[in-house]
Design an enzyme around this catalytic site. Structure first.
Site, PDB file in Angstrom:
ATOM      1  N   TYR A   4       3.717   2.749 -14.387  1.00  0.00           N
ATOM      2  CA  TYR A   4       3.824   2.074 -15.668  1.00  0.00           C
ATOM      3  C   TYR A   4       3.573   2.976 -16.875  1.00  0.00           C
ATOM      4  O   TYR A   4       4.350   2.979 -17.823  1.00  0.00           O
ATOM      5  CB  TYR A   4       2.904   0.836 -15.756  1.00  0.00           C
ATOM      6  CG  TYR A   4       3.141   0.027 -17.012  1.00  0.00           C
ATOM      7  CD1 TYR A   4       4.236  -0.817 -17.123  1.00  0.00           C
ATOM      8  CD2 TYR A   4       2.287   0.141 -18.099  1.00  0.00           C
ATOM      9  CE1 TYR A   4       4.483  -1.534 -18.283  1.00  0.00           C
ATOM     10  CE2 TYR A   4       2.520  -0.564 -19.263  1.00  0.00           C
ATOM     11  CZ  TYR A   4       3.616  -1.396 -19.360  1.00  0.00           C
ATOM     12  OH  TYR A   4       3.862  -2.087 -20.508  1.00  0.00           O
TER      13      TYR A   4
ATOM     14  N   LYS B 161       3.193  11.062   1.283  1.00  0.00           N
ATOM     15  CA  LYS B 161       4.113  10.019   1.720  1.00  0.00           C
ATOM     16  C   LYS B 161       5.281  10.061   0.744  1.00  0.00           C
ATOM     17  O   LYS B 161       5.136   9.733  -0.438  1.00  0.00           O
ATOM     18  CB  LYS B 161       3.436   8.646   1.694  1.00  0.00           C
ATOM     19  CG  LYS B 161       4.367   7.499   2.046  1.00  0.00           C
ATOM     20  CD  LYS B 161       3.667   6.149   1.867  1.00  0.00           C
ATOM     21  CE  LYS B 161       4.634   5.003   2.147  1.00  0.00           C
ATOM     22  NZ  LYS B 161       4.001   3.680   1.908  1.00  0.00           N
TER      23      LYS B 161
ATOM     24  N   TYR C  11       1.400   9.926  -2.820  1.00  0.00           N
ATOM     25  CA  TYR C  11       2.404   8.905  -2.497  1.00  0.00           C
ATOM     26  C   TYR C  11       3.431   8.880  -3.619  1.00  0.00           C
ATOM     27  O   TYR C  11       3.136   8.465  -4.739  1.00  0.00           O
ATOM     28  CB  TYR C  11       1.708   7.551  -2.329  1.00  0.00           C
ATOM     29  CG  TYR C  11       2.596   6.373  -2.033  1.00  0.00           C
ATOM     30  CD1 TYR C  11       3.913   6.525  -1.606  1.00  0.00           C
ATOM     31  CD2 TYR C  11       2.097   5.074  -2.160  1.00  0.00           C
ATOM     32  CE1 TYR C  11       4.710   5.427  -1.328  1.00  0.00           C
ATOM     33  CE2 TYR C  11       2.891   3.965  -1.887  1.00  0.00           C
ATOM     34  CZ  TYR C  11       4.191   4.145  -1.476  1.00  0.00           C
ATOM     35  OH  TYR C  11       4.981   3.055  -1.198  1.00  0.00           O
TER      36      TYR C  11
ATOM     37  N   ARG D 274       9.201   2.284  -7.494  1.00  0.00           N
ATOM     38  CA  ARG D 274       8.162   1.392  -8.014  1.00  0.00           C
ATOM     39  C   ARG D 274       7.422   1.993  -9.208  1.00  0.00           C
ATOM     40  O   ARG D 274       6.957   1.260 -10.077  1.00  0.00           O
ATOM     41  CB  ARG D 274       7.159   1.037  -6.907  1.00  0.00           C
ATOM     42  CG  ARG D 274       7.759   0.167  -5.804  1.00  0.00           C
ATOM     43  CD  ARG D 274       6.707  -0.241  -4.794  1.00  0.00           C
ATOM     44  NE  ARG D 274       7.270  -1.035  -3.710  1.00  0.00           N
ATOM     45  CZ  ARG D 274       7.399  -2.356  -3.727  1.00  0.00           C
ATOM     46  NH1 ARG D 274       7.030  -3.036  -4.785  1.00  0.00           N
ATOM     47  NH2 ARG D 274       7.906  -2.992  -2.681  1.00  0.00           N
TER      48      ARG D 274
ATOM     49  N   ILE E 201       5.067   6.249   7.263  1.00  0.00           N
ATOM     50  CA  ILE E 201       4.221   5.096   6.959  1.00  0.00           C
ATOM     51  C   ILE E 201       5.182   3.926   6.842  1.00  0.00           C
ATOM     52  O   ILE E 201       5.977   3.836   5.916  1.00  0.00           O
ATOM     53  CB  ILE E 201       3.372   5.331   5.695  1.00  0.00           C
ATOM     54  CG1 ILE E 201       2.377   6.482   5.965  1.00  0.00           C
ATOM     55  CG2 ILE E 201       2.618   4.052   5.315  1.00  0.00           C
ATOM     56  CD1 ILE E 201       1.501   6.851   4.786  1.00  0.00           C
TER      57      ILE E 201
ATOM     58  N   THR F  56       1.268  -0.614  -0.929  1.00  0.00           N
ATOM     59  CA  THR F  56       2.164  -1.575  -1.559  1.00  0.00           C
ATOM     60  C   THR F  56       2.423  -2.764  -0.636  1.00  0.00           C
ATOM     61  O   THR F  56       2.376  -3.924  -1.058  1.00  0.00           O
ATOM     62  CB  THR F  56       3.504  -0.902  -1.908  1.00  0.00           C
ATOM     63  OG1 THR F  56       3.266   0.257  -2.685  1.00  0.00           O
ATOM     64  CG2 THR F  56       4.411  -1.848  -2.664  1.00  0.00           C
ATOM     65  N   THR F  57       2.664  -2.482   0.643  1.00  0.00           N
ATOM     66  CA  THR F  57       2.946  -3.541   1.625  1.00  0.00           C
ATOM     67  C   THR F  57       1.725  -4.424   1.839  1.00  0.00           C
ATOM     68  O   THR F  57       1.855  -5.580   2.222  1.00  0.00           O
ATOM     69  CB  THR F  57       3.404  -2.914   2.952  1.00  0.00           C
ATOM     70  OG1 THR F  57       4.458  -1.987   2.679  1.00  0.00           O
ATOM     71  CG2 THR F  57       3.908  -3.952   3.927  1.00  0.00           C
TER      72      THR F  57
END
Length: 293
Positions: A108, A162, A134, A139, A204, A45-46
């Site tokens: 989504y 994660k 993850y 999100r 992370i 994401t980052t």
């Protein structure tokens, strides 16, 4: 330091005028390794994975693996809300030589727990590479629940998670229900230190983009059982951790890297934007306090 333990950087992706800055990426990786980071995680994401096209995504992973050259583990972000796309990205990461992949809970489309289980099982069966799940419900909207993680932990190539739920109770359930060798790492900087003390193995990290050595030392102290050293390091970085999310991430991390001379162009891709002037000034003041500028 054991493999896949400690501070692993959720690496930002450098752009210049909106295009991938390959030399900037190499330089940033070298900064991380020189700082003592324990691993690199590109295309999460980052790393703005949502706005990288497939060719760029694969290129970032390929450059990262080649630049790291085995000095620390590379866990490549290869998740998607389409199982077939996740498989394609995972296959590409394996070809590039990544040590493991990080696969996000589908976002989504909101699958149920059985759908989540089958999604990850299909990826694991299609590509023989170590995989971290993850979980980031802030999100993706949905959780992968601890009971589902425990089912997935029975698949040999699914080696860890994660966990970015922000709930130490849920993280405790994951650790309690999964095999002892299953690797749980924090998905955010704020919970990294306490996650170690309940049985996790690392983080992370976003803030380690800016201060890889500082976050590495926090994790090393925590893993060694040095609660005082870990706590002191945590509170040293805590204001900067807060600022990393003062405006949408990774804008503040990229701006901080520009302020310390580690990034030429700090603008993320739309629809993300960089921090406002007030946040930029707060970043500048905090970096001065830390002695980084």
């Amino acid at each position: 330091m054991e493999r896949f333990h400690g501070a692993l950087t959720a690496l930002v992706t450098p752009f210049i005028d909106g295009k991938l800055d390959e030399q900037g990426l190499v330089d940033l990786i070298e900064y991380q390794i020189a700082g003592g980071i324990h691993g690199i995680v590109p295309c999460g994401t980052t790393g703005e994975s949502a706005t990288l096209d497939f060719d760029e995504h694969k290129r970032v992973i390929d450059i990262t693996v080649k630049t790291v050259a085995g000095r620390v583990p590379v866990i490549a972000g290869t998740g998607a809300n389409s199982t077939s796309e996740a498989i394609e990205l995972t296959e590409s990461a394996k070809k590039s030589g990544a040590d493991a992949v990080l696969s996000v809970v589908p976002y989504y489309n909101k699958p149920n727990q059985e759908g989540i289980y089958r999604h990850f099982k299909a990826i694991a069966e299609a590509v023989d590479i170590p995989m971290f799940l993850y979980n980031v419900p802030g999100r993706t909207v949905i959780h992968v629940l601890p009971e589902t993680v425990a089912r997935l932990a029975q698949i040999p190539t699914i080696i860890g998670i994660k966990e970015a739920c922000g709930d130490l109770g849920q993280i405790s359930d994951v650790i309690r229900l999964c095999p002892a060798e299953f690797i749980v790492v924090s998905g955010d900087d704020f919970s990294a230190m306490p996650t170690i003390f309940i049985g996790g193995k690392g983080v992370i990290s976003v803030v380690s983009n800016v201060d890889p050595g500082g976050m590495a030392r926090v994790m090393e102290a925590a893993l060694a059982g040095d609660s005082v050293g870990a706590r002191d390091g945590h509170y040293r970085l805590f204001p900067l951790m807060r600022l990393m999310f003062k405006t949408p991430s990774p804008g503040p991390a990229k701006k901080a890297l520009q302020l310390i001379g580690r990034m030429k162009d700090s603008e993320p891709r739309l629809p993300m934007t960089g921090p406002d002037e007030a946040t930029t000034e707060l970043l500048r003041l905090e970096l001065q306090r830390l002695g980084m500028i």
